[in-house]
Design an enzyme around this catalytic site. Structure first.
Site, PDB file in Angstrom:
ATOM      1  N   GLU A  87       3.468  -1.325   9.135  1.00  0.00           N
ATOM      2  CA  GLU A  87       2.810  -0.519   8.006  1.00  0.00           C
ATOM      3  C   GLU A  87       4.215  -0.425   7.153  1.00  0.00           C
ATOM      4  O   GLU A  87       5.336  -0.476   7.279  1.00  0.00           O
ATOM      5  CB  GLU A  87       2.428   0.852   8.472  1.00  0.00           C
ATOM      6  N   ASP A  88       3.845  -0.017   5.842  1.00  0.00           N
ATOM      7  CA  ASP A  88       4.721   0.140   4.753  1.00  0.00           C
ATOM      8  C   ASP A  88       5.358   1.585   4.921  1.00  0.00           C
ATOM      9  O   ASP A  88       6.557   1.660   4.861  1.00  0.00           O
ATOM     10  CB  ASP A  88       4.183   0.130   3.416  1.00  0.00           C
ATOM     11  N   ASP A  94       3.367   0.687  -4.206  1.00  0.00           N
ATOM     12  CA  ASP A  94       2.964   0.564  -5.370  1.00  0.00           C
ATOM     13  C   ASP A  94       2.841   1.845  -6.274  1.00  0.00           C
ATOM     14  O   ASP A  94       3.053   3.063  -5.484  1.00  0.00           O
ATOM     15  CB  ASP A  94       1.537   0.115  -5.656  1.00  0.00           C
ATOM     16  N   PHE A 138       8.222  10.046  -4.119  1.00  0.00           N
ATOM     17  CA  PHE A 138       7.233   9.103  -4.079  1.00  0.00           C
ATOM     18  C   PHE A 138       8.159   7.717  -4.532  1.00  0.00           C
ATOM     19  O   PHE A 138       8.762   7.792  -5.370  1.00  0.00           O
ATOM     20  CB  PHE A 138       6.272   9.273  -5.224  1.00  0.00           C
ATOM     21  N   VAL A 139       7.977   6.749  -3.514  1.00  0.00           N
ATOM     22  CA  VAL A 139       8.833   5.476  -3.546  1.00  0.00           C
ATOM     23  C   VAL A 139       7.851   4.407  -3.986  1.00  0.00           C
ATOM     24  O   VAL A 139       6.735   4.384  -3.669  1.00  0.00           O
ATOM     25  CB  VAL A 139       9.479   5.300  -2.225  1.00  0.00           C
ATOM     26  N   ARG A 169       4.798  -3.373  -7.008  1.00  0.00           N
ATOM     27  CA  ARG A 169       5.034  -4.011  -5.579  1.00  0.00           C
ATOM     28  C   ARG A 169       6.248  -5.131  -5.459  1.00  0.00           C
ATOM     29  O   ARG A 169       6.814  -5.232  -4.526  1.00  0.00           O
ATOM     30  CB  ARG A 169       3.802  -4.492  -5.281  1.00  0.00           C
ATOM     31  N   GLY A 195       0.373  -2.885   1.090  1.00  0.00           N
ATOM     32  CA  GLY A 195       1.890  -2.410   0.982  1.00  0.00           C
ATOM     33  C   GLY A 195       2.747  -3.071   1.970  1.00  0.00           C
ATOM     34  O   GLY A 195       3.994  -3.327   1.652  1.00  0.00           O
ATOM     35  N   ASP A 239       3.318   8.821   6.020  1.00  0.00           N
ATOM     36  CA  ASP A 239       3.736  10.140   5.155  1.00  0.00           C
ATOM     37  C   ASP A 239       3.160  11.243   5.801  1.00  0.00           C
ATOM     38  O   ASP A 239       3.592  11.628   6.761  1.00  0.00           O
ATOM     39  CB  ASP A 239       3.021   9.671   3.761  1.00  0.00           C
TER      40      ASP A 239
HETATM   41  P1  5GP Z   1      -0.491   8.760   5.013  1.00  0.00           P
HETATM   42  O1  5GP Z   1      -1.708   8.724   5.604  1.00  0.00           O
HETATM   43  O2  5GP Z   1       0.752   8.503   6.117  1.00  0.00           O
HETATM   44  O3  5GP Z   1      -0.419   9.959   4.528  1.00  0.00           O
HETATM   45  O4  5GP Z   1      -0.492   7.794   4.080  1.00  0.00           O
HETATM   46  C1  5GP Z   1      -0.035   6.318   4.213  1.00  0.00           C
HETATM   47  C2  5GP Z   1      -0.193   5.712   2.947  1.00  0.00           C
HETATM   48  O5  5GP Z   1      -0.105   6.442   1.774  1.00  0.00           O
HETATM   49  C3  5GP Z   1       0.732   4.490   3.057  1.00  0.00           C
HETATM   50  O6  5GP Z   1       0.240   3.272   3.379  1.00  0.00           O
HETATM   51  C4  5GP Z   1       0.694   4.322   1.427  1.00  0.00           C
HETATM   52  O7  5GP Z   1      -0.148   3.251   0.990  1.00  0.00           O
HETATM   53  C5  5GP Z   1       0.664   5.607   0.892  1.00  0.00           C
HETATM   54  N1  5GP Z   1       1.861   6.346   0.371  1.00  0.00           N
HETATM   55  C6  5GP Z   1       2.272   7.295   0.888  1.00  0.00           C
HETATM   56  N2  5GP Z   1       3.549   7.757   0.384  1.00  0.00           N
HETATM   57  C7  5GP Z   1       3.824   6.954  -0.442  1.00  0.00           C
HETATM   58  C8  5GP Z   1       5.032   6.697  -1.357  1.00  0.00           C
HETATM   59  O8  5GP Z   1       5.908   7.375  -1.523  1.00  0.00           O
HETATM   60  N3  5GP Z   1       4.689   5.649  -2.338  1.00  0.00           N
HETATM   61  C9  5GP Z   1       3.873   4.779  -2.351  1.00  0.00           C
HETATM   62  N4  5GP Z   1       3.528   3.772  -3.157  1.00  0.00           N
HETATM   63  N5  5GP Z   1       2.721   4.909  -1.326  1.00  0.00           N
HETATM   64  C10 5GP Z   1       2.708   6.153  -0.544  1.00  0.00           C
END
Ligand code: 5GP
Length: 172
Positions: free
Chosen positions: A96-97, A156, A149-150, A162, A40, A100
């Site tokens: 990081e992308d 993706d 959700f983006v 992507r 990402g 969340d």
């Molecule tokens: P976390 O562990 O912080 O909950 O999740 C991190 C990962 O979840 C990110 O690196 C990404 O791959 C995925 N993710 C979280 N929110 C989104 C979203 O809104 N869209 C997408 N495409 N991936 C997300």
């Protein structure tokens, strides 16, 4: 899918340039390792590093498991591709992308701190702060975004979208 623009290509470019300038200032005359988290963060990391004016910069890639095809993070981080070199004694920025729940970054940070870098910072393109389950803050944040959700600019939906040059969300 009914896609709506959340962050335009112009806004992304402008903000990424600002972050690049900020990192340039903060790492002047220092060696820097940028760790791009696959897949990402690829678009963000490549664009960001173009704006970091530092000839002592290396880019490394790491792939960790996160959502898979569901939409909840487990906090369990599996390293699918590790770094090619040691980060001991180095100045490191994880790129990081999106953060969340924070579970992935929280674990990743602990894994990398165990390797004894000189410094370790976090740079995220997007931050969904209201979804946090663990305390983790990025040192550099592109944009704070609402709980949607983006997609796009590296992010993706089941590996698609992507390549959108902007950040979109899905309106149902
Ligand atoms: P976390 O562990 O912080 O909950 O999740 C991190 C990962 O979840 C990110 O690196 C990404 O791959 C995925 N993710 C979280 N929110 C989104 C979203 O809104 N869209 C997408 N495409 N991936 C997300």
């Amino acid at each position: 899918m009914n896609l709506k623009t959340l962050i335009s290509e112009e806004s992304l470019q402008k903000r990424i340039k600002e972050l690049g300038n900020q990192i340039t200032e903060e790492y002047k005359n220092k060696e820097l390792i940028i760790i791009c988290i696959l897949t990402g963060a690829v678009y963000f990391a490549t664009e960001l590093t173009k704006y970091i004016d530092n000839t002592n910069l290396k880019i490394e890639f790491m792939k960790v498991s996160s959502y898979g095809n569901s939409t909840e993070s487990t906090g369990e981080v599996k390293i699918k591709k590790d770094l090619d070199s040691s980060i001991a004694g180095k100045n490191v920025i994880i790129v990081e992308d999106i953060i969340d729940t924070g579970l992935t970054m929280h674990t990743l940070k602990r894994i990398l701190l165990d390797r004894k870098p000189e410094s370790l910072k976090i740079c995220t393109m997007l931050d969904k702060k209201e979804r946090r389950k663990v305390e983790i803050n990025a040192d550099y944040v592109g944009f704070d975004i609402p709980n949607k959700f983006v997609l796009g600019y590296g992010l993706d939906y089941e590996e698609y979208y992507r390549n959108l040059p902007y950040i979109a969300y899905c309106e149902d």
